[in-house]
Design a protein around this motif. Structure first.
Motif, short mmCIF file in Angstrom:
data_model
loop_
_atom_site.label_atom_id
_atom_site.label_comp_id
_atom_site.label_asym_id
_atom_site.label_seq_id
_atom_site.Cartn_x
_atom_site.Cartn_y
_atom_site.Cartn_z
N GLY A 85 46.27 -10.83 -12.52
CA GLY A 85 45.44 -9.91 -11.76
C GLY A 85 43.97 -9.91 -12.16
O GLY A 85 43.18 -9.13 -11.62
N LYS A 86 43.57 -10.74 -13.09
CA LYS A 86 42.16 -10.82 -13.47
C LYS A 86 41.30 -11.26 -12.29
O LYS A 86 41.66 -12.18 -11.56
CB LYS A 86 41.99 -11.80 -14.64
N SER A 87 40.17 -10.59 -12.13
CA SER A 87 39.27 -10.91 -11.02
C SER A 87 38.41 -12.13 -11.33
O SER A 87 38.01 -12.33 -12.48
CB SER A 87 38.35 -9.73 -10.73
N GLY A 88 38.14 -12.92 -10.30
CA GLY A 88 37.28 -14.09 -10.47
C GLY A 88 37.49 -15.09 -9.36
O GLY A 88 38.36 -14.93 -8.49
N VAL A 89 36.68 -16.13 -9.36
CA VAL A 89 36.78 -17.20 -8.37
C VAL A 89 38.04 -18.02 -8.65
O VAL A 89 38.23 -18.48 -9.78
CB VAL A 89 35.54 -18.11 -8.42
N PRO A 90 38.92 -18.19 -7.66
CA PRO A 90 40.18 -18.92 -7.89
C PRO A 90 39.93 -20.35 -8.36
O PRO A 90 39.02 -21.04 -7.90
CB PRO A 90 40.86 -18.91 -6.51
N LEU A 91 40.76 -20.80 -9.29
CA LEU A 91 40.68 -22.16 -9.81
C LEU A 91 42.09 -22.71 -9.95
O LEU A 91 42.94 -22.12 -10.63
CB LEU A 91 39.99 -22.18 -11.17
N THR A 92 42.36 -23.82 -9.27
CA THR A 92 43.62 -24.54 -9.41
C THR A 92 43.37 -25.77 -10.27
O THR A 92 42.51 -26.60 -9.95
CB THR A 92 44.18 -24.97 -8.05
N LEU A 93 44.09 -25.89 -11.36
CA LEU A 93 43.95 -27.04 -12.24
C LEU A 93 45.13 -27.98 -12.07
O LEU A 93 46.29 -27.55 -12.13
CB LEU A 93 43.90 -26.59 -13.71
N ARG A 94 44.86 -29.26 -11.83
CA ARG A 94 45.89 -30.30 -11.81
C ARG A 94 45.57 -31.29 -12.92
O ARG A 94 44.60 -32.04 -12.84
CB ARG A 94 45.93 -31.00 -10.45
N GLU A 220 30.01 -11.80 -7.90
CA GLU A 220 30.82 -10.76 -8.55
C GLU A 220 32.18 -11.36 -8.90
O GLU A 220 32.72 -12.18 -8.14
CB GLU A 220 31.01 -9.58 -7.60
N PRO A 221 32.79 -10.99 -10.02
CA PRO A 221 32.31 -10.03 -11.02
C PRO A 221 31.44 -10.65 -12.10
O PRO A 221 30.95 -9.96 -12.98
CB PRO A 221 33.62 -9.51 -11.61
N TYR A 222 31.24 -11.99 -12.04
CA TYR A 222 30.50 -12.69 -13.08
C TYR A 222 29.09 -12.16 -13.28
O TYR A 222 28.58 -12.10 -14.41
CB TYR A 222 30.44 -14.19 -12.76
#
Length: 313
Positions: A85-94, A220-222
């Motif tokens: 649930g942490k807010s931030g820009v989504p990041l998918t790592l492969r 936001e929220p950065y």
């Protein structure tokens, strides 16, 4: 110089050593956290990456090993989504794990562990450590994340050596550039929701292009964390080596809107016979002292990263 941020197919020779004797011919696959492996059903993009790595004319060099830093905690959960649930820009790592000493063959069963700070520079387990600059207290975000487990987790590599994580773009803390910590383990097994045994083959960090980071930190929220942050060229850990030093290849979900998120790709070339202590090179980047708290010292909380915590899919 710092930027000023304002509010704006595994060989038989290695099969047992790498997987602790748990892989039968052809590999194993099962969905979700009931399996010791990540899903083997990969999309075309991931499969193409793994194939190119293992069959190409050149082999990836061994990844540069660096310090694990001051914020490592044992017992991270095996899970794909580590956000809690942490807010931030989504990041998918492969991330694709290959044996750089054996023709870049995939390393199925390798356990990839990552951990990183939240959008304001705070790590779970150390939420009173000051990230530098001016930032709200970690508790002010108001999310439901477990303060000892958020933004930490393992995934187990599938038959192509691939793992995938869902997380958020990390923030920054003084005096470090934006980064994600990573360890590659082999020879252990999933137990009680975490990964036990085996050995660490690689300890490293993943890095982000400065221009992408700058665009995200204005959102936001950065943007609530203001002050001076360190660029790649001036970071105490990143050595300018590009992909072998952990520089991610990033692809925006929507080119015109960074808030929609990014996909990050990297091939991790390891030696499955090697053991890494986590000491590495470069400093850990301890934040400055002062409110809301000093940098962590001594042992982490005894209940930190408890495997009994709920794992999300």
């Amino acid at each position: 110089m710092t930027g000023n941020h304002r509010n704006t197919s595994l060989t038989r020779r290695r099969a047992l050593a790498v997987t602790g004797g748990t892989v039968a011919a052809g590999g194993l696959a099962a969905a979700g956290y009931q399996s010791a492996f990540a899903d083997t059903a990969t999309d075309a993009e991931t499969t193409a990456t793994a194939s190119a790595t293992s069959t190409g004319g050149t082999c990836t060099q061994l990844m540069t090993s660096v310090t694990e830093g001051p914020y490592y905690l044992d017992g991270a959960l095996v899970r794909r989504d580590i956000t809690e649930g942490k807010s931030g820009v989504p990041l998918t790592l492969r991330l694709t794990v290959v044996d750089a000493t054996d023709g870049c063959t995939p390393v199925p069963g390798a356990a990839v562990e990552i951990w990183h700070c939240d959008a304001w520079g705070y790590y779970s387990g150390y939420t009173t450590a000051n990230p530098g600059g001016s930032a709200p207290a970690e508790s002010e975000e108001g999310d439901s994340a477990n303060d000892n487990t958020y933004l930490r987790g393992y995934q187990i590599a599938n038959a192509n050596g691939v793992v995938k994580f869902e997380t958020i773009f990390p923030g920054w803390y003084t005096p470090r550039t934006c980064h994600i910590h990573v360890k590659v383990h082999t020879g252990g097994e999933k137990e009680d929701g975490t990964y036990e045994g085996g050995k660490v083959n690689h300890t490293g960090q993943l890095f982000f292009d400065d221009d992408v980071a700058e665009a995200i930190f204005a959102l936001e929220p950065y943007s609530k964390h203001s002050g001076s942050y360190t660029t790649l060229a001036n970071d105490m850990v990143y050595d300018g080596g590009g992909v072998t030093s952990g520089l991610l290849t990033l692809k925006a979900v929507h080119k015109s809107d960074p808030a929609k998120g990014y996909k990050g790709f990297l091939t991790l070339g390891i030696d499955p016979d090697a053991e890494n202590t986590g000491a590495g090179s470069g400093g850990g980047g301890t934040p400055p002292s002062g409110a809301p708290g000093d940098a962590p010292t001594g042992a982490p909380p005894s209940d930190s990263a408890s495997p009994s915590a709920s794992a999300s899919s």
